[in-house]
Write a protein that holds these residues in place. Structure first.
Motif, PDB file in Angstrom:
ATOM      1  N   MET A 170       7.235  -8.340  -4.875  1.00  0.00           N
ATOM      2  CA  MET A 170       6.545  -9.253  -3.976  1.00  0.00           C
ATOM      3  C   MET A 170       6.611 -10.699  -4.457  1.00  0.00           C
ATOM      4  N   GLY A 171       7.102 -10.909  -5.671  1.00  0.00           N
ATOM      5  CA  GLY A 171       7.249 -12.258  -6.187  1.00  0.00           C
ATOM      6  C   GLY A 171       5.949 -12.902  -6.632  1.00  0.00           C
ATOM      7  N   HIS A 172       4.992 -12.097  -7.040  1.00  0.00           N
ATOM      8  CA  HIS A 172       3.701 -12.627  -7.479  1.00  0.00           C
ATOM      9  C   HIS A 172       3.705 -12.885  -8.983  1.00  0.00           C
ATOM     10  N   ALA A 173       3.152 -13.999  -9.389  1.00  0.00           N
ATOM     11  CA  ALA A 173       3.036 -14.324 -10.812  1.00  0.00           C
ATOM     12  C   ALA A 173       1.875 -13.564 -11.446  1.00  0.00           C
ATOM     13  N   ASP A 174       0.844 -13.294 -10.671  1.00  0.00           N
ATOM     14  CA  ASP A 174      -0.368 -12.670 -11.185  1.00  0.00           C
ATOM     15  C   ASP A 174      -0.556 -11.304 -10.531  1.00  0.00           C
ATOM     16  N   PRO A 175      -0.743 -10.244 -11.329  1.00  0.00           N
ATOM     17  CA  PRO A 175      -0.910  -8.914 -10.739  1.00  0.00           C
ATOM     18  C   PRO A 175      -2.152  -8.803  -9.851  1.00  0.00           C
ATOM     19  N   ARG A 176      -3.133  -9.661 -10.070  1.00  0.00           N
ATOM     20  CA  ARG A 176      -4.330  -9.612  -9.211  1.00  0.00           C
ATOM     21  C   ARG A 176      -3.984  -9.977  -7.773  1.00  0.00           C
ATOM     22  N   THR A 177      -2.995 -10.851  -7.597  1.00  0.00           N
ATOM     23  CA  THR A 177      -2.560 -11.191  -6.243  1.00  0.00           C
ATOM     24  C   THR A 177      -1.969  -9.959  -5.568  1.00  0.00           C
ATOM     25  N   THR A 207       0.828  -1.204   0.000  1.00  0.00           N
ATOM     26  CA  THR A 207       0.000   0.000   0.000  1.00  0.00           C
ATOM     27  C   THR A 207       0.865   1.257   0.000  1.00  0.00           C
ATOM     28  N   ILE A 208       1.882   1.270   0.846  1.00  0.00           N
ATOM     29  CA  ILE A 208       2.766   2.438   0.917  1.00  0.00           C
ATOM     30  C   ILE A 208       3.527   2.607  -0.392  1.00  0.00           C
ATOM     31  N   ALA A 209       3.997   1.519  -0.981  1.00  0.00           N
ATOM     32  CA  ALA A 209       4.706   1.602  -2.262  1.00  0.00           C
ATOM     33  C   ALA A 209       3.796   2.183  -3.345  1.00  0.00           C
ATOM     34  N   ARG A 210       2.520   1.752  -3.368  1.00  0.00           N
ATOM     35  CA  ARG A 210       1.574   2.308  -4.341  1.00  0.00           C
ATOM     36  C   ARG A 210       1.374   3.795  -4.103  1.00  0.00           C
ATOM     37  N   ARG A 211       1.186   4.178  -2.851  1.00  0.00           N
ATOM     38  CA  ARG A 211       0.987   5.594  -2.517  1.00  0.00           C
ATOM     39  C   ARG A 211       2.170   6.444  -2.936  1.00  0.00           C
ATOM     40  N   LYS A 212       3.364   5.874  -2.858  1.00  0.00           N
ATOM     41  CA  LYS A 212       4.580   6.618  -3.201  1.00  0.00           C
ATOM     42  C   LYS A 212       4.880   6.581  -4.696  1.00  0.00           C
ATOM     43  N   GLY A 213       4.031   5.927  -5.474  1.00  0.00           N
ATOM     44  CA  GLY A 213       4.167   5.989  -6.917  1.00  0.00           C
ATOM     45  C   GLY A 213       4.707   4.746  -7.602  1.00  0.00           C
ATOM     46  N   ALA A 214       4.970   3.682  -6.861  1.00  0.00           N
ATOM     47  CA  ALA A 214       5.458   2.450  -7.493  1.00  0.00           C
ATOM     48  C   ALA A 214       4.330   1.836  -8.317  1.00  0.00           C
ATOM     49  N   ASP A 215       4.619   1.509  -9.557  1.00  0.00           N
ATOM     50  CA  ASP A 215       3.555   0.949 -10.389  1.00  0.00           C
ATOM     51  C   ASP A 215       3.318  -0.524 -10.050  1.00  0.00           C
ATOM     52  N   LEU A 216       2.207  -1.029 -10.523  1.00  0.00           N
ATOM     53  CA  LEU A 216       1.782  -2.389 -10.200  1.00  0.00           C
ATOM     54  C   LEU A 216       2.828  -3.415 -10.613  1.00  0.00           C
ATOM     55  N   GLU A 217       3.399  -3.273 -11.787  1.00  0.00           N
ATOM     56  CA  GLU A 217       4.380  -4.251 -12.260  1.00  0.00           C
ATOM     57  C   GLU A 217       5.605  -4.310 -11.348  1.00  0.00           C
ATOM     58  N   ASP A 218       6.088  -3.156 -10.905  1.00  0.00           N
ATOM     59  CA  ASP A 218       7.243  -3.141  -9.998  1.00  0.00           C
ATOM     60  C   ASP A 218       6.905  -3.755  -8.648  1.00  0.00           C
ATOM     61  N   ARG A 219       5.722  -3.462  -8.120  1.00  0.00           N
ATOM     62  CA  ARG A 219       5.304  -4.040  -6.849  1.00  0.00           C
ATOM     63  C   ARG A 219       5.107  -5.545  -6.988  1.00  0.00           C
ATOM     64  N   GLN A 220       4.537  -5.976  -8.098  1.00  0.00           N
ATOM     65  CA  GLN A 220       4.322  -7.395  -8.354  1.00  0.00           C
ATOM     66  C   GLN A 220       5.665  -8.129  -8.363  1.00  0.00           C
ATOM     67  N   ARG A 221       6.631  -7.578  -9.057  1.00  0.00           N
ATOM     68  CA  ARG A 221       7.959  -8.199  -9.143  1.00  0.00           C
ATOM     69  C   ARG A 221       8.614  -8.250  -7.761  1.00  0.00           C
TER      70      ARG A 221
END
Length: 96
Positions: A63-70, A47-61
């Motif tokens: 966190m080690g998630h295969a699916d962005p929905r996770t 949540t904090i990473a999103r608020r600070k501007g990290a895009d979904l793909e970077d956060r997904q990578r």
């Protein structure tokens, strides 16, 4: 935390990380410190990473998630994040 391992730049195991998180929660005076785990820190981190501007793909990578929905499921809205125990620990120990 095993300060000798940290000083030598060595890895610490997951159990030591869990003990460290619980010590922080206890020091912050959180009553639910026994339920706080390193995994619980992933929700506020995302949540904090999103608020600070990290895009979904970077956060997904990160966190080690295969699916962005996770990764999206780890995002918390403001009201629930403010009550999240690991967020409270971070706020209490950072002087914020």
């Amino acid at each position: 935390m095993d300060t000798a391992a940290v000083a030598k730049n060595e890895r610490i195991d997951r159990h030591e990380v869990a003990r460290f998180i619980r010590r922080l929660a206890t020091a912050a005076g959180l009553p639910g410190w026994k339920q706080i785990s390193p995994h619980a820190c992933r929700h506020p981190w995302n949540t904090i990473a999103r608020r600070k501007g990290a895009d979904l793909e970077d956060r997904q990578r990160a966190m080690g998630h295969a699916d962005p929905r996770t990764t999206q499921r780890y995002d918390r809205d403001k009201d629930s994040l403010d009550r999240d125990a690991s967020f409270l620990v971070a706020a209490a120990t950072s002087g914020s």
